[in-house]
Scaffold this active site. Structure first.
Site, mmCIF file in Angstrom:
data_model
loop_
_atom_site.group_PDB
_atom_site.id
_atom_site.type_symbol
_atom_site.label_atom_id
_atom_site.label_comp_id
_atom_site.label_asym_id
_atom_site.label_seq_id
_atom_site.Cartn_x
_atom_site.Cartn_y
_atom_site.Cartn_z
ATOM 1 N N GLU A 176 56.050 61.901 198.210
ATOM 2 C CA GLU A 176 56.179 63.355 198.126
ATOM 3 C C GLU A 176 57.368 63.940 198.893
ATOM 4 O OE1 GLU A 176 52.282 64.740 199.340
ATOM 5 O OE2 GLU A 176 51.290 63.262 198.097
ATOM 6 N N ASN A 218 56.171 57.615 195.370
ATOM 7 C CA ASN A 218 54.904 58.136 194.875
ATOM 8 C C ASN A 218 54.875 59.659 195.015
ATOM 9 O OD1 ASN A 218 52.105 57.853 194.065
ATOM 10 N ND2 ASN A 218 51.499 58.134 196.209
ATOM 11 N N HIS A 227 47.060 63.965 190.074
ATOM 12 C CA HIS A 227 46.066 64.939 190.559
ATOM 13 C C HIS A 227 46.074 66.116 189.578
ATOM 14 C CE1 HIS A 227 45.172 62.811 194.194
ATOM 15 N NE2 HIS A 227 46.423 62.843 194.597
ATOM 16 N N GLU A 286 46.834 58.003 191.780
ATOM 17 C CA GLU A 286 45.816 58.798 192.486
ATOM 18 C C GLU A 286 45.040 59.703 191.516
ATOM 19 O OE1 GLU A 286 47.445 60.856 195.867
ATOM 20 O OE2 GLU A 286 48.729 59.180 196.452
ATOM 21 N N ASP A 334 42.742 61.955 189.592
ATOM 22 C CA ASP A 334 41.485 62.685 189.635
ATOM 23 C C ASP A 334 41.701 63.975 188.850
ATOM 24 O OD1 ASP A 334 41.776 63.513 193.223
ATOM 25 O OD2 ASP A 334 42.900 64.298 191.512
HETATM 26 O O1 G3I Z 1 38.218 60.385 210.005
HETATM 27 C C1 G3I Z 1 38.487 61.602 210.723
HETATM 28 C C2 G3I Z 1 37.243 62.042 211.482
HETATM 29 O O2 G3I Z 1 36.935 61.068 212.484
HETATM 30 C C3 G3I Z 1 37.510 63.408 212.129
HETATM 31 O O3 G3I Z 1 36.344 63.854 212.757
HETATM 32 C C4 G3I Z 1 37.944 64.396 211.046
HETATM 33 C C5 G3I Z 1 38.247 65.768 211.579
HETATM 34 O O4 G3I Z 1 39.470 65.693 212.302
HETATM 35 O O5 G3I Z 1 39.155 63.903 210.395
HETATM 36 C C6 G3I Z 1 38.882 62.668 209.733
HETATM 37 O O6 G3I Z 1 40.085 62.234 209.120
HETATM 38 C C7 G3I Z 1 40.459 62.996 207.962
HETATM 39 C C8 G3I Z 1 40.574 62.009 206.781
HETATM 40 O O7 G3I Z 1 41.074 62.689 205.613
HETATM 41 C C9 G3I Z 1 39.228 61.369 206.433
HETATM 42 O O8 G3I Z 1 38.359 62.365 206.000
HETATM 43 C C10 G3I Z 1 41.829 63.611 208.235
HETATM 44 O O9 G3I Z 1 41.691 64.596 209.240
HETATM 45 C C11 G3I Z 1 42.372 64.240 206.951
HETATM 46 O O10 G3I Z 1 43.722 64.657 207.168
HETATM 47 C C12 G3I Z 1 42.388 63.193 205.829
HETATM 48 O O11 G3I Z 1 42.813 63.853 204.646
HETATM 49 C C13 G3I Z 1 43.392 62.950 203.677
HETATM 50 C C14 G3I Z 1 44.773 63.505 203.282
HETATM 51 O O12 G3I Z 1 45.346 62.685 202.245
HETATM 52 C C15 G3I Z 1 45.732 63.513 204.458
HETATM 53 O O13 G3I Z 1 45.960 62.199 204.892
HETATM 54 C C16 G3I Z 1 42.496 62.902 202.453
HETATM 55 O O14 G3I Z 1 41.269 62.259 202.777
HETATM 56 C C17 G3I Z 1 43.182 62.102 201.339
HETATM 57 O O15 G3I Z 1 42.415 62.139 200.130
HETATM 58 C C18 G3I Z 1 44.558 62.692 201.041
HETATM 59 O O16 G3I Z 1 45.164 61.880 200.079
HETATM 60 C C19 G3I Z 1 46.510 62.274 199.701
HETATM 61 C C20 G3I Z 1 47.329 61.011 199.525
HETATM 62 O O17 G3I Z 1 47.315 60.265 200.719
HETATM 63 C C21 G3I Z 1 48.735 61.368 199.089
HETATM 64 N N1 G3I Z 1 48.714 62.166 197.854
HETATM 65 C C22 G3I Z 1 47.907 63.396 197.976
HETATM 66 C C23 G3I Z 1 46.478 63.035 198.371
HETATM 67 C C24 G3I Z 1 45.604 64.279 198.440
HETATM 68 O O18 G3I Z 1 46.063 65.138 199.456
#
Ligand code: G3I
Length: 356
Positions: free
Chosen positions: A162, A208, A245, A275, A277
């Site tokens: 991105e 990606n 997405h 990815e 969905d």
């Molecule tokens: O695991 C921690 C937990 O311990 C903590 O209590 C909580 C609150 O801070 O955070 C949890 O981690 C979160 C994680 O998702 C698991 O739920 C992160 O804060 C959160 O930033 C993370 O979000 C992910 C996001 O990327 C950012 O990395 C999403 O799950 C994930 O689906 C999303 O995926 C992205 C791809 O990597 C790139 N393309 C877009 C896609 C959607 O945004």
């Protein structure tokens, strides 16, 4: 090409699965999507949530992963935000280790996700300030350690995510948004790909991005030009990830998807849907689920029918663990029951001849 294996042959082999009869949604067949995909030279994968209600502790989640998919990708545990959460000296590989081991013991390939991205970074990094030379060293060190950790066991890496912003201009993300753009400048992408290639010369290296699936959009043009520039400078890159997405009703047509695939294939690239969905606005209705099934099917068929596309990865297994859970975007519902989209993908995999 085994993708020519006809539907009749697959039916005789008992591989094809019937769609849901009426409203009743039957349990998934014992042979999952991966067995149908293997018969069509296609890799079908899912992003894996590492959580107490998911991998590795929930047996139904884990069994669904093993039964249905022959590719897995870590949704989050191979990102900076997990591996480097606690500081520059911190390397938390244990979660990715478990996923790689699981994949190896279940005959699955692994997509690595993601080495350099403006998002998904730990707070200490976001708050830091580095010179160009220091930032290059930091990025190269990260990539060397992470790619080296699983060298030979990760099939394809999302090296860069991105880098192009949304909006009509198709411009790069600003230095305000991207620490790499800010500290290193535009060639941070070259640095990332070269470091990844040095760390594992056998891994496929991908750029990606999302909203690049419709032909000749400003963002797609910008990504095309970015990749062509990398190639012109001799930077190693093997593929482009169409994240996929989508929003229900706005999923590109099969023709549009294939025209976009044509464009990047002309650069000699592999195309993977990385990815997928398809989210819908509540309420979730049978009509919306049926439309989601049709749109899911067309994405898989586009990949089956395009010679440059070899993989479709869903961005999750079930709606309950999706980053956009409210939109019911995946093939399984929050109870891990297959949805109409699951059966539509199944039929696409068992369906008409693929590549002509
Ligand atoms: O695991 C921690 C937990 O311990 C903590 O209590 C909580 C609150 O801070 O955070 C949890 O981690 C979160 C994680 O998702 C698991 O739920 C992160 O804060 C959160 O930033 C993370 O979000 C992910 C996001 O990327 C950012 O990395 C999403 O799950 C994930 O689906 C999303 O995926 C992205 C791809 O990597 C790139 N393309 C877009 C896609 C959607 O945004």
């Amino acid at each position: 090409m085994s993708r020519r294996l006809t539907a009749a042959a697959l039916l005789l082999l008992g591989l094809a699965g019937a769609g849901p009869a009426g409203g009743q949604t039957p349990a998934p067949p014992t042979e999952g999507l991966r067995h149908l995909a293997a018969g069509r030279d296609l890799w079908i994968g899912a992003a894996v949530a590492y959580a107490p209600t998911a991998f590795p502790t929930d047996s139904r989640y884990v069994n669904t992963l093993a039964r249905e998919f022959n590719v897995l990708v870590a949704e989050n545990v191979m990102k900076w935000q997990t591996i480097r959460r606690d500081g520059r000296a911190s390397w938390r590989f244990q979660f990715g280790d478990e996923l790689v081991a699981f994949a190896q013991s279940h005959g699955m390939r692994v997509r690595g996700h993601v080495l350099a991205w403006h998002s998904g970074i730990p707070s200490w990094l976001a708050r830091a300030s580095f010179s160009r030379e220091e930032a290059i060293a930091l990025l190269e060190e990260h990539i060397a350690r992470v790619v080296g950790r699983w060298k030979g066991r990760i099939w394809a890496w999302d090296v860069v995510n991105e880098a192009i912003a949304d909006g009509p201009a198709g411009s790069r993300r600003s230095p305000q948004e991207s620490v790499w753009e800010r500290w290193i400048g535009e060639d941070w992408i070259d640095v990332a790909f070269r470091a990844a290639a040095a760390a594992d010369p056998d891994a496929l290296l991908f750029y990606n991005d999302y909203n690049i699936e419709a032909p000749f959009s400003a963002k797609q043009n910008a990504v095309y030009n970015l990749i062509a520039g990398l190639q012109a400078r001799g930077v190693p890159i093997h593929g482009v990830g169409f994240q996929g997405h989508f929003v229900l009703g706005q999923t590109p047509s099969k023709a549009a998807l294939m025209a976009s695939m044509d464009r990047f294939a002309a650069l000699g690239l592999i195309v993977q849907v990385t990815e997928l969905d398809i989210r819908m606005s509540p309420p979730i209705t049978p009509a919306k689920l049926a439309q989601q099934a049709e749109e899911s099917r067309r994405v898989v068929e586009a990949c089956l029918e395009h010679p440059a596309c070899d993989t479709v990865v869903l961005w999750g297994i079930d709606d309950g663990h999706s980053w956009r859970a409210g939109g019911a975007p995946l093939l399984f519902d929050a109870r891990l029951e297959p949805k109409p989209a699951y059966f539509a993908v199944r039929e696409a995999l068992a369906g008409r001849p693929g590549r002509l």
